[in-house]
Design a protein around this motif. Structure first.
Motif, PDB file in Angstrom:
ATOM      1  N   ALA C  80      39.593  40.765  40.218  1.00  0.00           N
ATOM      2  CA  ALA C  80      40.376  40.459  41.404  1.00  0.00           C
ATOM      3  C   ALA C  80      40.089  39.047  41.905  1.00  0.00           C
ATOM      4  O   ALA C  80      40.968  38.354  42.418  1.00  0.00           O
ATOM      5  N   ILE C  83      42.384  36.464  40.624  1.00  0.00           N
ATOM      6  CA  ILE C  83      43.696  36.376  41.261  1.00  0.00           C
ATOM      7  C   ILE C  83      43.622  35.475  42.487  1.00  0.00           C
ATOM      8  O   ILE C  83      44.464  34.592  42.682  1.00  0.00           O
ATOM      9  N   VAL C  99      49.454  43.800  42.337  1.00  0.00           N
ATOM     10  CA  VAL C  99      48.103  44.085  41.860  1.00  0.00           C
ATOM     11  C   VAL C  99      47.777  45.567  42.059  1.00  0.00           C
ATOM     12  O   VAL C  99      47.866  46.076  43.175  1.00  0.00           O
ATOM     13  N   TYR C 162      44.573  43.840  46.474  1.00  0.00           N
ATOM     14  CA  TYR C 162      45.436  44.789  45.768  1.00  0.00           C
ATOM     15  C   TYR C 162      46.673  45.108  46.588  1.00  0.00           C
ATOM     16  O   TYR C 162      46.741  44.881  47.798  1.00  0.00           O
TER      17      TYR C 162
END
Lengths: 328, 140, 321
Positions: C80, C83, C99, C162
């Motif tokens: 993560a 990202i 995500v 996310y």
């Protein structure tokens, strides 16, 4: 036959008269120069980098040059000081050297390669069973117990090795320690199992030039050099001069068709502009161009590309896909 | 006083302060080891760390970056960036076994000719005191 | 969890919310997963999830730079951070990425697994153990025995970035080892021993560039190592050339490395690259209180400065006079 306990004794004798190379544990298993047999490892599947680097080193100085009083002086490099012995080469890699011989001895002889090739005696080691999960030489018609391409082949039979000598040079090596060898009983030679043949990949791939599969595959592929550098039959190189215009050296270094700059031209044009073309090139070279030129598939089934691909791309899956999609 | 044993040092000097300082050292005829090569850059922040890495990997014995004193940068803040980078780079080089003496950052103003000469003398001595010289670029 | 993942992806694709989804699929054998690109709802059955999914799929977001549509992908906690960094570096727009965060139970080191068992068919994480299926038998193994090294000091098992999240949000921390312990171990060596250590590592490098190519942070249009003029690096693979390569790469990891550990995983000759990049990460954290990939607003350490830098001044005597 030779007893296992006597093998190192023989190899130490060999190391006295020759430069001995064999599998050592240097981070990973590699074929390297050793002074004595205790540096060697014996329980290995295969080296990470194939033994091609002993014949086509990743970095090889071809000659040095310098300007002197209006002329250019060249000093040749390369050449072997002593005859070499490579212990522990596997049958797939031995076969790969026969393929490389075709390449480096076709129209013009590549003296740098040939000199090393002629000056090296090969002691092969038949493959242990079961094979690695990525091995598939038997699917390409290669026998993992075959003495093809080596001077001496050893096959592990528990407490002893079966010794097959196929050349005069091999005889010479065995002759160094004749007392350690004893005759074998009949019928001890093992037979390699044959896998499902994948050889028709060569006939099928030609029809797939425009197939969407190459794009699919290239999306996963990172374009690194793992598969080509670890491939025992990949042999592309680049020439590079290091130094100045007054003096320097010319090197030949491995190169990879997976790199974007492999085909990039001086003006910036690239005939293989994306991963799709580059991935396709690799498999067409192995299964189409190589057979066209030399009459044999350019892959020996060692499985290194599958084993070490960062993204888990598997050459057998690709071959099966080609066979399924392609037309004769 | 020149001797072949003296280490070769690459010096990056900023145009506005340190290069003038080096110049002053020259016109003042101050004595210092001759085996340094000065490259003038517009600002110490012009020195990409890659320059340093490449120089050390090609067999130079040391690299020195000279800039204006903090607060005096001709471009106001260039040397503050240099300060951060230099400290990190030094840590990285040391981590792989390149002695910290081989890469140094110093502040030298246009009026500090004597400090320039002294700095070069000092660093040359420090590098000389290390075991052996950098290995030369490889033979083929 | 796999089923839940498949349903989300099917819905996203069928609603046209994304062009394609990047996930994990079974590779040539159960232990080897491989990344996959799902384009149609009926393909979602291929998606799998297990402790054998090492790939940092954010690397594949480089491919969406020129497109216009949205892309979905599944990320572990460690991934993560990639990202966040890609957004920070203006490489992707966050709104173009869907995500799916997945709570990671720790990733299995394949070499450790293969040493411990033969013929493994499946591995599943459960609490402090991995359940390893071999034929009819299921072995329960302490996680410590099979975990990848990087997971021992994991701080983010669950993606904090996310749009969808699967399973439960229960933070797991494995072991008590400091994440920089392996760096400190090297730091304690005298400088010449460190030199010898890295020399032996770099000597093996075959410069296949897998460590660069797998790195989410290596998104330069033209890599410095491919530049012909100036030419930073020759193709020759002498130890010094290789050292140049690794040092420049380590330098480029400043403020970028998120320790996904992919470089070390893919190195065919086993160079312990995390021991190099972790050093950079450690110094960045200690000197500049910066950790890559946490928040888009954080300024990378080398594009900012302060006139007075107390954290630096303790070491200033070493760097400036």
């Amino acid at each position: 036959m030779i007893k296992k306990a006597h093998l190192t004794q023989w190899l130490d004798r060999v190391a006295q008269g020759y430069d001995l190379f064999g599998p050592v544990l240097d981070g990973v298993v590699q074929f390297e120069r050793v002074n004595s047999s205790d540096q060697l490892v014996f329980d290995y599947a295969n080296s990470v980098v194939p033994p091609k680097n002993l014949f086509l080193p990743q970095t090889e100085c071809l000659f040095a040059f310098r300007r002197e009083e209006g002329s250019i002086i060249l000093e040749p490099r390369g050449g072997l000081e002593r005859e070499r012995v490579l212990f522990g080469i596997r049958p797939c890699d031995a076969r790969s050297l026969l393929l490389l011989d075709e390449v480096f001895n076709s129209d013009l002889e590549d003296t740098y390669y040939q000199e090393k090739r002629r000056g090296t005696i090969l002691i092969g080691l038949a493959c242990p069973s079961p094979p690695q999960r990525t091995c598939f030489c038997t699917s390409l018609g290669i026998d993992p117990l075959s003495p093809e391409g080596v001077d001496v082949l050893l096959t592990d039979l528990g407490d002893r090795y079966l010794v097959e000598v196929t050349t005069e040079k091999g005889e010479e090596l065995v002759g160094l320690s004749q007392e350690l060898f004893f005759p074998s009983a009949e019928g001890e030679k093992l037979k390699g199992e044959k896998g499902k043949s994948l050889e028709e990949v060569g006939e099928k791939i030609g029809s797939l030039w425009e197939d969407g599969y190459w794009r699919e595959l290239s999306r996963r592929c990172l374009g690194c050099g793992v598969c080509t550098y670890l491939c025992p039959t990949c042999h592309c190189f680049d020439l590079t001069d290091v130094g100045s215009t007054l003096s320097g050296k010319r090197f030949r270094c491995w190169d990879s068709c997976m790199f974007a700059d492999f085909t990039r031209m001086a003006g910036g044009v690239n005939p293989r502009p994306t991963g799709k073309e580059r991935v396709r090139q690799r498999y067409f070279d192995k299964f189409s161009y190589f057979p066209e030129q030399y009459g044999v598939l350019g892959c020996v089934g060692c499985g290194r590309c599958s084993q070490y691909c960062p993204m888990g791309i598997d050459i057998r899956t690709i071959i099966n896909e080609v066979i399924a999609r392609g037309a004769k | 006083m020149a001797s072949d044993d003296d280490p070769t040092i690459l010096v990056f000097a900023c145009n506005w302060c340190s290069y003038a300082g080096a110049d002053l050292a020259g016109v003042s005829r101050l004595e210092m080891p001759p085996h340094c090569r000065v490259v003038r850059v517009m600002c110490s922040a012009r020195v990409r760390p890659e320059f340093v890495i490449a120089a050390l990997s090609r067999g130079l014995d040391g690299v020195v970056v000279l800039g204006c004193h903090p607060g005096d940068c001709h471009y106001s803040e260039g040397n503050y960036y240099t300060r951060r980078r230099a400290l990190l780079l030094k840590e990285l080089l040391e981590h792989v076994g390149i002695e910290p003496e081989r890469f140094q950052l110093r502040w030298i103003s246009a009026s500090e000719g004597a400090k320039f000469a002294q700095t070069i003398t000092e660093i040359t001595g420090e590098i000389k005191a290390l075991d052996g010289r950098r290995e030369p670029p490889p033979e083929g | 969890m796999e089923q839940e993942l498949r349903e989300i992806v099917r819905k996203l694709l069928e609603e046209g919310a994304i062009e394609y989804f990047i996930g994990y699929a079974e590779g040539f054998e159960p232990l080897h997963t491989t990344p996959c690109f799902i384009e149609r709802g009926e393909q979602v059955q291929a998606l799998v999830w297990s402790p054998l999914c090492p790939y940092n799929l954010a690397r594949y977001l480089h491919q969406m730079k020129n497109g216009a549509g949205k892309v979905g992908l599944v990320v572990k906690g460690c991934d993560a951070r990639a990202i966040v960094e890609l957004v920070k570096g203006n490489q992707i727009q966050r709104e173009r990425v869907v995500v799916v965060g997945i709570p990671c139970q720790g990733q299995v080191d394949l070499a450790k697994l293969e040493d411990a068992f033969e013929g493994v068919e499946a591995v599943e994480g459960k609490g402090d153990t991995f359940l390893v299926t071999v034929g009819e038998k299921v072995h329960s193994v302490e996680k410590e025995r099979l975990l990848r090294e990087k997971c021992f000091s994991c701080r983010h098992p669950i993606s904090f970035e996310y749009d969808f999240v699967l399973g439960e949000m229960s933070p797991l921390v494995y072991g008590s080892e400091s994440e920089f312990a392996m760096v400190e171990e090297l730091e304690r060596l005298p400088v010449e021993e460190r030199r010898a250590f890295w020399r032996a590592q770099f000597e093996r490098c075959i410069r296949c560039y897998a460590c660069r190519d797998i790195c989410y942070a290596c998104y330069c249009q033209e890599c410095i190592f491919e530049s012909k003029a100036p030419r930073w690096l020759e193709k020759t693979t002498t130890p010094l050339d290789n050292q140049t390569y690794h040092l420049i790469r380590a330098w480029h990891m400043v403020g970028r490395c998120i320790d996904c550990g992919e470089c070390e995983r893919v190195c065919p000759v086993g160079i312990p690259l995390r021991r190099l990049y972790k050093k950079v990460e450690k110094e960045v954290e200690q000197l500049f209180d910066y950790r890559a990939g946490m928040r888009v607003e954080d300024l990378p350490p080398l594009v900012t400065f302060a006139a007075e830098e107390p954290a630096l001044s303790s070491r200033q005597d070493r760097s400036e006079r």
